[in-house]
Write a protein that holds these residues in place. Structure first.
Motif, short mmCIF file in Angstrom:
data_model
loop_
_atom_site.label_atom_id
_atom_site.label_comp_id
_atom_site.label_asym_id
_atom_site.label_seq_id
_atom_site.Cartn_x
_atom_site.Cartn_y
_atom_site.Cartn_z
N ASN A 164 34.02 43.75 36.55
CA ASN A 164 34.47 43.90 37.93
C ASN A 164 33.64 44.94 38.67
O ASN A 164 33.18 45.91 38.08
CB ASN A 164 35.95 44.34 37.97
N TYR A 165 33.51 44.73 39.96
CA TYR A 165 32.88 45.69 40.86
C TYR A 165 33.84 45.93 42.00
O TYR A 165 34.52 45.03 42.46
CB TYR A 165 31.58 45.13 41.45
N TYR A 181 28.97 43.90 34.05
CA TYR A 181 30.30 44.47 34.13
C TYR A 181 31.26 43.38 34.56
O TYR A 181 30.89 42.43 35.24
CB TYR A 181 30.34 45.63 35.14
#
Length: 79
Positions: free
Chosen positions: A10-11, A8
């Motif tokens: 962004n977290y 992904y």
């Protein structure tokens, strides 16, 4: 420690100060002394981790949100 399986972009973690310090210390394998030098984040402060391009994260910095001053004549709440 590797984000190869979940790529992904962004977290976002919303957590308490001590929890983010523990997460950082475990991920970066900091010593107890290094952990003790990192202050708890203030309310609303963000810890920013970035990708190093090799599948690992690096600590890019910390920043706080700032509120814009209200127009003249309006009250600004005090902390």
């Amino acid at each position: 420690r590797s984000f190869d399986l979940m790529k992904y972009q962004n977290y976002v973690f919303v957590t308490h100060g001590i929890s983010i310090r523990v997460l950082l210390a475990r991920y970066f394998r900091w010593s107890v002394d290094q952990f003790a030098t990192l202050a708890n984040p203030r309310n609303g402060e963000m810890i920013i981790l970035g990708h190093d391009g090799k599948g690992k994260l690096c600590l890019e910095g910390r920043c706080e949100l700032t509120l814009k001053q209200k127009e003249e004549g309006e009250e600004v709440p005090q902390d």
